[in-house]
Write a protein that holds these residues in place. Structure first.
Motif, PDB file in Angstrom:
ATOM      1  N   GLY A 133      -8.129 -10.427   7.843  1.00 39.44           N
ATOM      2  CA  GLY A 133      -7.240 -10.431   6.688  1.00 39.44           C
ATOM      3  C   GLY A 133      -7.733 -11.441   5.668  1.00 39.44           C
ATOM      4  N   ARG A 134      -8.087 -10.941   4.496  1.00 38.21           N
ATOM      5  CA  ARG A 134      -8.490 -11.848   3.427  1.00 38.21           C
ATOM      6  C   ARG A 134      -7.218 -12.500   2.903  1.00 38.21           C
ATOM      7  NH1 ARG A 134      -9.375 -11.791  -2.016  1.00 38.21           N
ATOM      8  NH2 ARG A 134      -8.609  -9.693  -2.371  1.00 38.21           N
ATOM      9  N   PRO A 135      -7.215 -13.847   2.755  1.00 43.58           N
ATOM     10  CA  PRO A 135      -5.981 -14.468   2.275  1.00 43.58           C
ATOM     11  C   PRO A 135      -5.637 -14.002   0.860  1.00 43.58           C
ATOM     12  CG  PRO A 135      -7.728 -16.116   2.566  1.00 43.58           C
ATOM     13  CD  PRO A 135      -8.269 -14.821   3.067  1.00 43.58           C
ATOM     14  N   ASN A 145      -6.543  -7.611 -11.044  1.00 42.86           N
ATOM     15  CA  ASN A 145      -5.823  -6.959  -9.959  1.00 42.86           C
ATOM     16  C   ASN A 145      -6.252  -7.530  -8.617  1.00 42.86           C
ATOM     17  OD1 ASN A 145      -3.870  -4.997  -9.787  1.00 42.86           O
ATOM     18  ND2 ASN A 145      -5.129  -3.552 -10.940  1.00 42.86           N
ATOM     19  N   GLY A 146      -5.273  -7.827  -7.767  1.00 40.28           N
ATOM     20  CA  GLY A 146      -5.620  -8.308  -6.431  1.00 40.28           C
ATOM     21  C   GLY A 146      -5.885  -9.798  -6.365  1.00 40.28           C
ATOM     22  N   ALA A 147      -5.685 -10.503  -7.481  1.00 33.27           N
ATOM     23  CA  ALA A 147      -5.983 -11.941  -7.504  1.00 33.27           C
ATOM     24  C   ALA A 147      -4.961 -12.744  -6.700  1.00 33.27           C
ATOM     25  CB  ALA A 147      -6.020 -12.436  -8.945  1.00 33.27           C
ATOM     26  N   GLY A 148      -3.755 -12.174  -6.518  1.00 32.59           N
ATOM     27  CA  GLY A 148      -2.708 -12.886  -5.787  1.00 32.59           C
ATOM     28  C   GLY A 148      -1.518 -13.241  -6.663  1.00 32.59           C
ATOM     29  N   LYS A 149      -1.450 -12.690  -7.851  1.00 33.82           N
ATOM     30  CA  LYS A 149      -0.365 -13.028  -8.785  1.00 33.82           C
ATOM     31  C   LYS A 149       1.000 -12.624  -8.244  1.00 33.82           C
ATOM     32  CE  LYS A 149      -2.075 -10.461 -12.141  1.00 33.82           C
ATOM     33  NZ  LYS A 149      -3.243  -9.893 -11.432  1.00 33.82           N
ATOM     34  N   THR A 150       1.099 -11.381  -7.790  1.00 35.56           N
ATOM     35  CA  THR A 150       2.386 -10.906  -7.283  1.00 35.56           C
ATOM     36  C   THR A 150       2.782 -11.679  -6.028  1.00 35.56           C
ATOM     37  OG1 THR A 150       2.065  -8.723  -8.225  1.00 35.56           O
ATOM     38  CG2 THR A 150       3.607  -8.876  -6.387  1.00 35.56           C
ATOM     39  N   THR A 151       1.819 -11.944  -5.182  1.00 32.66           N
ATOM     40  CA  THR A 151       2.089 -12.725  -3.975  1.00 32.66           C
ATOM     41  C   THR A 151       2.685 -14.080  -4.355  1.00 32.66           C
ATOM     42  OG1 THR A 151       0.235 -11.636  -2.892  1.00 32.66           O
ATOM     43  CG2 THR A 151       1.062 -13.654  -1.871  1.00 32.66           C
ATOM     44  N   LEU A 152       2.096 -14.736  -5.337  1.00 30.64           N
ATOM     45  CA  LEU A 152       2.592 -16.033  -5.793  1.00 30.64           C
ATOM     46  C   LEU A 152       4.023 -15.911  -6.316  1.00 30.64           C
ATOM     47  CD1 LEU A 152       2.173 -19.023  -6.597  1.00 30.64           C
ATOM     48  CD2 LEU A 152       1.323 -18.192  -8.813  1.00 30.64           C
TER      49      LEU A 152
HETATM   50  N1  LIG Z   1       2.241  -6.041   1.311  1.00 27.50           N
HETATM   51  C1  LIG Z   1       0.938  -6.304   1.443  1.00 27.50           C
HETATM   52  N2  LIG Z   1       0.310  -6.127   2.627  1.00 27.50           N
HETATM   53  C2  LIG Z   1      -0.991  -6.391   2.774  1.00 27.50           C
HETATM   54  N3  LIG Z   1      -1.791  -6.856   1.800  1.00 27.50           N
HETATM   55  C3  LIG Z   1      -1.251  -7.059   0.581  1.00 27.50           C
HETATM   56  C4  LIG Z   1       0.132  -6.787   0.335  1.00 27.50           C
HETATM   57  N4  LIG Z   1       0.395  -7.076  -0.954  1.00 27.50           N
HETATM   58  C5  LIG Z   1      -0.767  -7.512  -1.485  1.00 27.50           C
HETATM   59  N5  LIG Z   1      -1.766  -7.497  -0.581  1.00 27.50           N
HETATM   60  C6  LIG Z   1      -3.161  -7.946  -0.801  1.00 27.50           C
HETATM   61  O1  LIG Z   1      -3.124  -9.289  -1.217  1.00 27.50           O
HETATM   62  C7  LIG Z   1      -4.023  -9.514  -2.278  1.00 27.50           C
HETATM   63  C8  LIG Z   1      -3.282 -10.042  -3.495  1.00 27.50           C
HETATM   64  O2  LIG Z   1      -2.418  -9.040  -3.968  1.00 27.50           O
HETATM   65  P1  LIG Z   1      -1.404  -9.257  -5.143  1.00 27.50           P
HETATM   66  O3  LIG Z   1      -0.689 -10.541  -4.933  1.00 27.50           O
HETATM   67  O4  LIG Z   1      -0.577  -8.034  -5.258  1.00 27.50           O
HETATM   68  O5  LIG Z   1      -2.376  -9.395  -6.410  1.00 27.50           O
HETATM   69  P2  LIG Z   1      -2.093  -9.150  -7.965  1.00 27.50           P
HETATM   70  O6  LIG Z   1      -0.629  -9.160  -8.181  1.00 27.50           O
HETATM   71  O7  LIG Z   1      -2.794 -10.276  -8.630  1.00 27.50           O
HETATM   72  O8  LIG Z   1      -2.697  -7.841  -8.307  1.00 27.50           O
HETATM   73  C9  LIG Z   1      -4.726  -8.202  -2.517  1.00 27.50           C
HETATM   74  O9  LIG Z   1      -5.943  -8.232  -1.810  1.00 27.50           O
HETATM   75  C10 LIG Z   1      -3.815  -7.172  -1.930  1.00 27.50           C
HETATM   76  O10 LIG Z   1      -4.524  -6.080  -1.454  1.00 27.50           O
END
Ligand SMILES: Nc1ncnc2c1ncn2[C@@H]1O[C@H](COP(=O)(O)OP(=O)(O)O)[C@@H](O)[C@H]1O
Ligand SMILES: [Mg+2]
Lengths: 253, 324
Positions: B23-25, B46-53
């Motif tokens: 799993g890539r963090p 896209n995929g930078a981690g913005k939504t996660t944050l």
């Molecule tokens: N629910 C999830 N389960 C597994 N991996 C996720 C999930 N949501 C996001 N990811 C992964 O985490 C990374 C960051 O995603 P995300 O925070 O959505 O980025 P961003 O909002 O910047 O596009 C990406 O590699 C994405 O594939």
């Protein structure tokens, strides 16, 4: 925050009621569907293999239990919709009581199922179906049916939380049919091959249907079966209620 | 920082648990501080981690590690206190599609414990403010994308939050919808709300934010005001527009920089290159073009755009390799 548990649950229940107001056609279809099944099996399919006595008296308790079982689907659809539409995220980011989302769901679904029972019973009565037991037996039967529905509800919540996808809802919508038919809702297990009869007898749906028949004084009832119709749903609840609650908490993983 | 509305120290998150195999963090030791009453942009692909944050800050997701505080409260241990003080506009609409706009706002108002009367009044107020009064009764599923976004924003403002999170608030909106959202954000900040917004649009960060954190692969790779970022990455640039595209090749050779840092846009007959000594370069380029008999339509010195900054920071080469 616990001081708001009741208010929030009530607010969430009212949300569901407001949704009914927005989709009256769906609500009516949901209420009419079991009636349609009752008419179909009562008059068209000509079932009743191995049933002694009036088939309608046998069929009505079966249909009541089947309607409760099919409620699982409705619960699953609603929870999945909330998940995929993201509105659960908004609820979870707000300072509301944690459990209110699930309590509201349960209350609304139970209400809808109670309504479904009432409609089905009314139609059955109009068709000439009669309860042979007393009022206590009648109330007890309704209680068993709602208990069964309550167990189905938490299975539905759990499955929706596990899958979280509309695709799985479809799979379950298809799977409830064989589970529904592998029961004694339409036919007595005695008329089936041994192995099938055994499966059918163990089906929790059959337990509830048999107990309800007993309490209604209908054909197919077995005295002393009520306990099974209490224990089965409780056992299912003991498994799926904590699982669902845990799943809900784990949305934050 | 005492007056920080948001503090993130060493935040880590890997989906499927921190021990998840291969799993890539999603967040890989991210640091962030946002001062009260400011707009902070988190800029990243896209995929930078913005939504996660954002989801961690909004108490929807548990971090694996890190110290994370919003409005002075820990997002894990004091989630309830945080929820009292935040508003969230997620990347996707978080509304009840079956209910009307007013019903949605009333519902959220009640769940914020405003009480029936105030919830209703607040719903009306917000519908008015976001120009949704006329469609307040329609179910949300009949709303256009822009209307839905506005209603979603209204829903996140029910209690006038101290801190507001906007996850890609304008993605998918037409220019008019975008301008509306920008206007709303600007007016909010006048009212003292701290805003953290994520975006893939450099222009948006430049337009709205006091400070910008550039995020890639779950870390902040640069942090500062738009001007600071521009200054930090390569300084100024010189743009030369030629009259005749046929001379582009010859002109590249005349610039006092290595040829591989010059970008050439044939359609616009444009050369662009980083410069260190502004005036000397300008004078030298003008003279060299004249001597070679190449006619220039325009020559200008300018600050780099955020696009250039971003490419510089995230390394275009890595990106190409990853995509391949
Ligand atoms: N629910 C999830 N389960 C597994 N991996 C996720 C999930 N949501 C996001 N990811 C992964 O985490 C990374 C960051 O995603 P995300 O925070 O959505 O980025 P961003 O909002 O910047 O596009 C990406 O590699 C994405 O594939
Ligand atoms: Mg995102």
């Amino acid at each position: 925050m616990t001081t708001y548990a009741l208010t929030d649950s009530w607010t969430m229940t009212r949300r569901e009621l407001a949704r009914w107001g927005r989709q009256p056609v769906t609500v009516v279809v949901n209420l009419v569907f079991p009636v349609m099944l009752l008419l179909m099996f009562g008059y068209l399919v000509g079932g009743g293999r191995g049933v002694s006595g009036e088939y309608l008296d046998f069929l009505v308790p079966g249909m009541l239990a089947l309607t409760m079982a099919f409620g699982l689907e409705g619960t699953m659809v609603a929870v999945t919709q909330d998940l995929t539409k993201g509105v659960i995220d908004r609820f979870r980011s707000m300072p509301m009581a944690n459990g209110a989302v699930l309590v509201g769901r349960s209350a609304a679904d139970m209400l809808q199922s109670a309504l479904g029972l009432a409609v089905l019973l009314a139609v059955a009565a109009a068709l000439g179906w009669r309860v042979n037991g007393g009022p206590a037996g009648f109330l007890g039967a309704v209680g068993l049916l709602l208990l069964f529905r309550f167990a189905m509800l938490w299975i539905g919540i759990h499955l929706a939380l596990v899958a979280g996808k509309p695709e799985l809802v479809q799979a379950v919508q298809i799977l409830v049919w064989p589970v529904g038919f592998l029961s004694n809702a339409f036919a007595a297990p005695g008329s089936m091959p041994d192995w099938l009869g055994t499966v059918v007898q163990w089906n929790p749906l059959s337990q509830t249907a048999t107990a309800v028949r007993d309490l209604f004084g209908s054909p197919g009832g077995e005295p002393g079966h009520v306990w099974a119709a209490v224990v089965w749903p409780l056992a299912l609840l003991a498994v799926f209620f904590p699982l669902a609650v845990r799943r809900f908490a784990r949305l934050s993983r | 920082m005492a007056d920080a509305a948001i503090t993130v120290e060493e935040a880590r998150k890997t989906y499927g648990g921190s021990g998840a195999k291969n799993g890539r963090p999603a967040l890989d030791g991210l640091d962030l501080t946002v001062a009260r009453g400011t707009v902070h942009a988190v800029l990243g692909p896209n995929g930078a981690g913005k939504t996660t944050l954002v989801r961690i800050l909004a108490t929807l997701l548990r971090p694996d590690a890190g110290r994370i505080e919003v409005a002075g409260h820990d997002v894990v241990r004091e989630a309830y206190a945080v929820r009292l003080r935040i508003g969230l506009l997620g990347q996707h609409a978080a509304l009840d599609e079956e209910l009307g706009g007013r019903q949605n706002l009333e519902l959220f108002g009640r769940l914020h414990h405003l009480g029936a009367r105030r919830a209703r009044a607040r719903a009306d107020e917000l519908l008015e403010r976001f120009e949704l009064s006329a469609t307040g009764r329609k179910p949300v599923k009949q709303y256009s994308g822009g209307m839905r976004r506005r209603l979603d924003l209204a829903a996140s403002l029910i209690t006038e939050p101290e801190v507001l999170f906007l996850d890609e608030p304008t993605t998918g909106l037409d220019p008019r919808g975008r301008a509306e959202v920008w206007g709303s954000v600007r007016s909010l900040v006048g009212g003292g709300t701290t805003v953290l917004l994520t975006t893939q649009y450099l222009e948006e960060a430049d337009q709205l934010a006091d400070r910008i954190s550039v995020v890639d692969a779950g870390r902040v790779i640069a942090d500062g005001t738009a001007d600071e970022l521009k200054a930090a990455t390569g300084g100024d640039r010189i743009d030369v527009v030629l009259r005749d595209a046929g001379h582009l090749g010859a002109a590249v050779a005349l610039l006092p920089v290595p040829q591989d840092v010059v970008t050439v846009d044939t359609d616009r007959r444009l050369l662009s290159a980083p410069v260190t000594d502004r005036m000397a370069t300008l004078a030298g380029v003008v003279r060299a073009l004249e001597d070679a008999g190449i006619e220039a339509e325009d020559i200008a010195l300018r600050r780099p755009t955020l696009d250039e900054v971003f490419l510089h920071l995230t390394g275009p080469d890595d990106r190409v390799k990853e995509a391949a």
